[in-house]
Design a protein around this motif. Structure first.
Motif, PDB file in Angstrom:
ATOM      1  N   ILE A   1       0.877  -1.178   0.000  1.00 47.31           N
ATOM      2  CA  ILE A   1       0.000   0.000   0.000  1.00 47.31           C
ATOM      3  C   ILE A   1       0.907   1.219   0.000  1.00 47.31           C
ATOM      4  CG2 ILE A   1      -1.878   1.205   1.146  1.00 47.31           C
ATOM      5  CD1 ILE A   1      -2.569  -1.402   2.557  1.00 47.31           C
ATOM      6  N   ASN A   2       0.881   1.973  -1.094  1.00 45.80           N
ATOM      7  CA  ASN A   2       1.852   3.055  -1.216  1.00 45.80           C
ATOM      8  C   ASN A   2       1.456   4.282  -0.406  1.00 45.80           C
ATOM      9  OD1 ASN A   2       0.075   4.625  -2.840  1.00 45.80           O
ATOM     10  ND2 ASN A   2       0.984   3.884  -4.741  1.00 45.80           N
ATOM     11  N   GLN A   3       2.348   5.259  -0.406  1.00 42.21           N
ATOM     12  CA  GLN A   3       2.173   6.428   0.452  1.00 42.21           C
ATOM     13  C   GLN A   3       0.917   7.211   0.096  1.00 42.21           C
ATOM     14  OE1 GLN A   3       4.966   5.425  -1.008  1.00 42.21           O
ATOM     15  NE2 GLN A   3       6.655   5.441   0.470  1.00 42.21           N
TER      16      GLN A   3
ATOM     17  N   ASP B   1      16.791  -0.990   0.899  1.00 36.21           N
ATOM     18  CA  ASP B   1      17.398   0.317   1.076  1.00 36.21           C
ATOM     19  C   ASP B   1      16.447   1.465   0.752  1.00 36.21           C
ATOM     20  OD1 ASP B   1      17.296  -0.326  -1.560  1.00 36.21           O
ATOM     21  OD2 ASP B   1      19.325   0.349  -2.064  1.00 36.21           O
ATOM     22  N   ALA B   2      15.247   1.170   0.251  1.00 36.96           N
ATOM     23  CA  ALA B   2      14.303   2.225  -0.105  1.00 36.96           C
ATOM     24  C   ALA B   2      13.530   2.681   1.134  1.00 36.96           C
ATOM     25  CB  ALA B   2      13.335   1.727  -1.170  1.00 36.96           C
ATOM     26  N   PRO B   3      13.473   3.976   1.398  1.00 39.76           N
ATOM     27  CA  PRO B   3      12.717   4.454   2.567  1.00 39.76           C
ATOM     28  C   PRO B   3      11.222   4.213   2.388  1.00 39.76           C
ATOM     29  CG  PRO B   3      13.404   6.303   1.199  1.00 39.76           C
ATOM     30  CD  PRO B   3      14.082   5.084   0.640  1.00 39.76           C
ATOM     31  N   ARG B   4      10.542   3.888   3.469  1.00 37.67           N
ATOM     32  CA  ARG B   4       9.104   3.633   3.408  1.00 37.67           C
ATOM     33  C   ARG B   4       8.288   4.899   3.634  1.00 37.67           C
ATOM     34  NH1 ARG B   4       8.147  -2.360   6.070  1.00 37.67           N
ATOM     35  NH2 ARG B   4      10.162  -3.248   5.493  1.00 37.67           N
ATOM     36  N   SER B   5       8.914   5.913   4.166  1.00 33.70           N
ATOM     37  CA  SER B   5       8.189   7.167   4.401  1.00 33.70           C
ATOM     38  C   SER B   5       8.959   8.329   3.795  1.00 33.70           C
ATOM     39  CB  SER B   5       7.984   7.401   5.902  1.00 33.70           C
ATOM     40  OG  SER B   5       9.217   7.572   6.555  1.00 33.70           O
ATOM     41  N   TRP B   6       8.202   9.315   3.365  1.00 35.69           N
ATOM     42  CA  TRP B   6       8.769  10.563   2.841  1.00 35.69           C
ATOM     43  C   TRP B   6       8.096  11.697   3.608  1.00 35.69           C
ATOM     44  CZ3 TRP B   6       6.568   8.344  -2.239  1.00 35.69           C
ATOM     45  CH2 TRP B   6       7.369   7.291  -2.704  1.00 35.69           C
TER      46      TRP B   6
ATOM     47  N   GLU C   1       2.867   6.356   5.027  1.00 34.59           N
ATOM     48  CA  GLU C   1       4.064   5.522   5.026  1.00 34.59           C
ATOM     49  C   GLU C   1       3.741   4.206   4.335  1.00 34.59           C
ATOM     50  OE1 GLU C   1       6.882   3.151   8.242  1.00 34.59           O
ATOM     51  OE2 GLU C   1       6.027   5.102   8.786  1.00 34.59           O
ATOM     52  N   PHE C   2       4.613   3.796   3.419  1.00 35.55           N
ATOM     53  CA  PHE C   2       4.393   2.540   2.697  1.00 35.55           C
ATOM     54  C   PHE C   2       4.132   1.422   3.699  1.00 35.55           C
ATOM     55  CE2 PHE C   2       5.326  -1.267   0.348  1.00 35.55           C
ATOM     56  CZ  PHE C   2       4.975  -0.977  -0.966  1.00 35.55           C
TER      57      PHE C   2
END
Length: 524
Positions: free
Chosen positions: A50-52, A97-102, A109-110
């Motif tokens: 579930i994306n951001q 390595d990909a952040p789940r939140s921006w 948050e992903f």
């Protein structure tokens, strides 16, 4: 189930998109009936990422905590590994390595929450708002005309039938969509490109999985290509392809065959396995030529289908429903004209055309040794989708994605996220969307608040104005309001219920006429 009934909206199809659309409609106060031919929810693990953007939508509806809890079993799952068997060496196509939140871009948050765990949350929330959900109910016939649709429904347990009259119908009935076929809407694309069987089983794989992953792509002589995904402790899923053109079918997957495939994928001939469920599924690529036919709208897989790369399948379908729901609500409640509904196809179909090519290319790389060369900008994919239609004033772009993610408000783009403080609580501006229109203005925009109140009274449009600034009711805690919205302390930004910028004004004259004029252009 014999008395005829009338509902403003009938949703056909009880998968994730149908359920989400029903919830969004109910959130807007639209009485909705969803029918699902299945007797209950499936235990098959399906869409999980579930994306951001989708999470910020769920967050605004108060569902973020429940969905995060549903995703707790998968919170450590990350990365995709390729191997001959689970017991052999793994080659990571991408790691964690990909952040789940921006946090500077979105409050969402992903989240890794399996569709089978999210669907009950959506059902309960929609029912709590008055929506009806009927399992074991199939659509027998649908006759859609200029004034509405007549549907005959059958209760599969009793065989009784009922006629339902609906003002509008949302077809979320899957990629084969009988409704789409009945309407004669063609689909562009190659169609089914792979047949697979999904096997849910229980086994202790702890010794073979030193660390979790999103999934494993397993290629060896026995299983060809399979996909193993975790569901809950000691429950797993294996997806294996088969070829009907070679005379193969789902009937070939006996219990013995399934156990043999699982053992071959794991790399242990004596593994103890318990088969729980076996079901076929198809991977297809196709895009409906029209998302609307009169009173009927296509959403989710009925409208578009592509490989499961980049978590852009289910997320795009849920966001279809979010785009459509507020427009149907406006027409049903009388504060928008029926012409507004044309913008659903214009906005979502244009987006899907672009996404289809991007997703297919990404899938090809993921299934090859070129995964490391994937240069996809996930932030742009997720938050940078742009619209231009009659429901937007002043959009200056004619492409779905720009050269990079714009962080300044533009008509037709998702409204920039700000962290603000309201009544001592830290919230996102996106927490305020989803109920009606929102009008943001700066510390010198008191006139816009009065204009919004008068516009709501005269047009019947749900709209609420907020002042943002260092000492305003929404305190700009990071001092980025002016740089993100660029309209000065006295300008205004009109945000649609789906969180997209509909109109910007940097005018110093804060008049009701200007705001009502903009709303009329957008809604009529």
């Amino acid at each position: 189930m014999t008395d005829d009934v009338h509902v403003p909206v009938l949703v056909v199809g009880g998968g994730l998109v149908g359920l989400a659309t029903t919830l969004f409609l109910a959130h807007h106060g639209v009485r909705t009936l969803l029918v699902d031919r299945h007797s209950g929810l499936s235990i098959q693990g399906r869409a999980r990422g579930i994306n951001q953007r989708t999470m910020e939508i769920y967050r605004a509806l108060g569902l973020e905590a429940a969905i995060r809890e549903a995703g707790r079993p998968f919170e450590d799952d990350w990365g995709v590994a390729r191997c001959e068997t689970l017991a052999s060496g793994w080659h990571w196509l991408f790691d964690d390595d990909a952040p789940r939140s921006w946090p500077s871009l979105s409050p969402g948050e992903f989240c890794q929450a399996d569709q089978s765990a999210v669907e009950p949350i959506l059902i309960d929330a929609a029912r709590g708002l008055g929506a009806q959900h009927r399992f074991g109910t199939e659509l027998v016939s649908l006759d859609a005309g200029a004034d509405g649709a007549t549907a005959v429904l059958r209760d599969l347990a009793t065989g009784s039938e009922q006629t339902v009259y609906a003002d509008y119908v949302v077809a979320a009935d899957g990629h084969r969509s009988p409704i789409r076929q009945q309407l004669g809407i063609e689909r562009t694309g190659p169609g089914v490109v792979q047949h697979s069987v999904s096997i849910v089983f229980r086994a202790d794989l702890a010794e073979f999985v030193p660390r979790p992953a999103l999934f494993w792509i397993i290629v060896n002589e026995h299983v060809g290509a399979g996909l193993v995904t975790t569901s809950e402790p000691d429950r797993w899923g294996l997806s294996v392809g088969y070829d009907p053109a070679a005379g193969q079918s789902i009937d070939d997957f006996t219990t013995e065959r399934c156990i043999a495939d699982i053992r071959a994928a794991v790399g242990r001939d004596d593994l103890r396995v318990e088969i729980e469920h076996v079901a076929p599924w198809e991977q297809a690529i196709g895009l409906a030529d029209q998302y609307r036919s009169g009173r009927v709208f296509l959403a989710g897989d009925a409208a578009h289908v592509w490989p499961p790369a980049g978590a852009m399948g289910a997320n795009t379908g849920v966001q279809d429903g979010y785009n459509l729901a507020w427009k149907l609500a406006g027409v049903v409640h009388g504060w928008a004209g029926p012409e507004l509904l044309d913008s659903y196809h214009t906005e979502r179909h244009t987006l899907a055309v672009e996404l289809a090519d991007l997703v297919v290319n990404r899938q090809l790389k993921r299934n090859s040794q070129e995964a490391e060369d994937d240069t996809t900008d996930d932030q742009l994919w997720t938050l940078g989708q742009r619209y231009w239609s009659a429901a937007i004033i002043g959009a200056e772009h004619d492409t779905v994605f720009g050269g990079g993610l714009a962080k300044v408000a533009e008509p037709g783009s998702r409204a920039p996220h700000l962290w603000v403080e309201q009544g001592g609580l830290r919230i996102s501006t996106h927490d305020l969307f989803g109920r009606g229109f929102v009008l943001f203005t700066g510390s010198e925009g008191a006139g816009w608040r009065e204009a919004a109140e008068k516009a709501a009274a005269s047009l019947g449009v749900p709209i609420k104005a907020y002042l943002i600034g260092a000492d305003a009711e929404l305190r700009d805690v990071e001092n980025v309001w002016e740089s993100r919205y660029g309209i000065g302390a006295g300008g205004a930004a009109l945000i649609r219920p789906d969180g997209y910028v509909a109109w910007l004004s940097d005018a110093t004259e804060q008049t009701t006429e200007a705001l009502t004029g903009a709303l009329r252009r957008i809604l009529c």
